[in-house]
Design a protein around this motif. Structure first.
Motif, PDB file in Angstrom:
ATOM      1  N   PHE A 193       0.831  -1.194   0.000  1.00 29.88           N
ATOM      2  CA  PHE A 193       0.000   0.000   0.000  1.00 29.88           C
ATOM      3  C   PHE A 193       0.869   1.248   0.000  1.00 29.88           C
ATOM      4  N   GLN A 236      -3.638   3.209   4.834  1.00 32.71           N
ATOM      5  CA  GLN A 236      -4.312   2.295   3.917  1.00 32.71           C
ATOM      6  C   GLN A 236      -4.073   0.843   4.318  1.00 32.71           C
ATOM      7  N   GLU A 240      -6.164  -0.098   7.404  1.00 29.85           N
ATOM      8  CA  GLU A 240      -7.577  -0.279   7.091  1.00 29.85           C
ATOM      9  C   GLU A 240      -7.821  -1.602   6.371  1.00 29.85           C
ATOM     10  N   THR A 284      -7.075  -6.966  -2.903  1.00 30.24           N
ATOM     11  CA  THR A 284      -7.647  -5.631  -2.721  1.00 30.24           C
ATOM     12  C   THR A 284      -8.806  -5.355  -3.661  1.00 30.24           C
TER      13      THR A 284
END
Length: 205
Positions: free
Chosen positions: A22, A27, A30, A200
């Motif tokens: 990331f 990010q 999370e 993702t």
């Protein structure tokens, strides 16, 4: 992350790893929450793996279905493609032996789950392991964030085929399934599941 898995003594061992990177730690933090949720809700593993394969259901000690995240001591009822295990009422069973979380804020956080073959909880008087591996075998699943990198891992340890069963049909079935696993036919599902934990683009959360 070898230390997250039980020690290998004998039989087969398997290791799979996948990762995502990331732009920043916020990010990564999370998405770690999403990956951890995927790990702890095995009834979604079939969709996460995105391949025809085993289906997993959490149950209590009576074999009754539970729709929630897994907890230590719960069991997983596994429906794998192919012939079923009569000792397990057509299923393979494992117990969730350990759920471990580790945090080194703000850079590292991880969650791992270790399961072990178990008896069919619906048959209280039968302690025979209802799984194609002996109960020396373990499977450990892990998700871990290290700064901006997220990793998922699978570690199979001490995988020995379970031929210590009473019924000849179960002995033959376990020998067949164990042989197929040894030949690597279970590899695509585990690999796809581990990749799915850190995917993702997946909508499964």
């Amino acid at each position: 992350m070898e230390r997250n898995a039980p020690i290998q003594h004998k039989g087969k061992k398997l290791d799979y790893t996948a990762e995502a990177n990331f732009e920043n730690e916020e990010q990564a933090r999370e998405f770690y929450k999403i990956a951890k949720k995927r790990l702890l809700h095995p009834y979604d593993w079939y969709r996460i793996a995105n391949l025809p394969g085993a289906k997993f259901v959490i149950t209590d000690h009576e074999g009754r279905d539970l729709i929630r995240k897994m907890r230590e001591g719960d069991l997983l009822r596994i429906d794998i493609p192919g012939p079923g295990n009569s000792t397990g009422d057509g299923f393979d069973w494992v117990q969730i032996e350990e759920i471990s979380e580790h945090i080194e804020e703000p850079t590292v956080e991880s969650c791992s789950v270790t399961v072990r073959p178990a008896a069919n909880p619906r048959e209280k008087d039968n302690t025979e392991v209802a799984h194609f591996f002996k109960n020396i075998a373990t499977s450990t699943f892990l998700v871990k964030r290290e700064k901006t990198r997220l990793k998922a891992e699978y570690h199979g340890r001490n995988e020995l085929v379970n031929l210590e069963v009473d019924k000849l049909s179960d002995k033959l079935r376990n020998a067949l399934v164990g042989l197929l696993a040894k030949l690597g036919l279970s590899t695509p599902q585990w690999k796809s599941l581990i990749e799915g934990f850190v995917d993702t683009k997946s909508k499964t959360e």
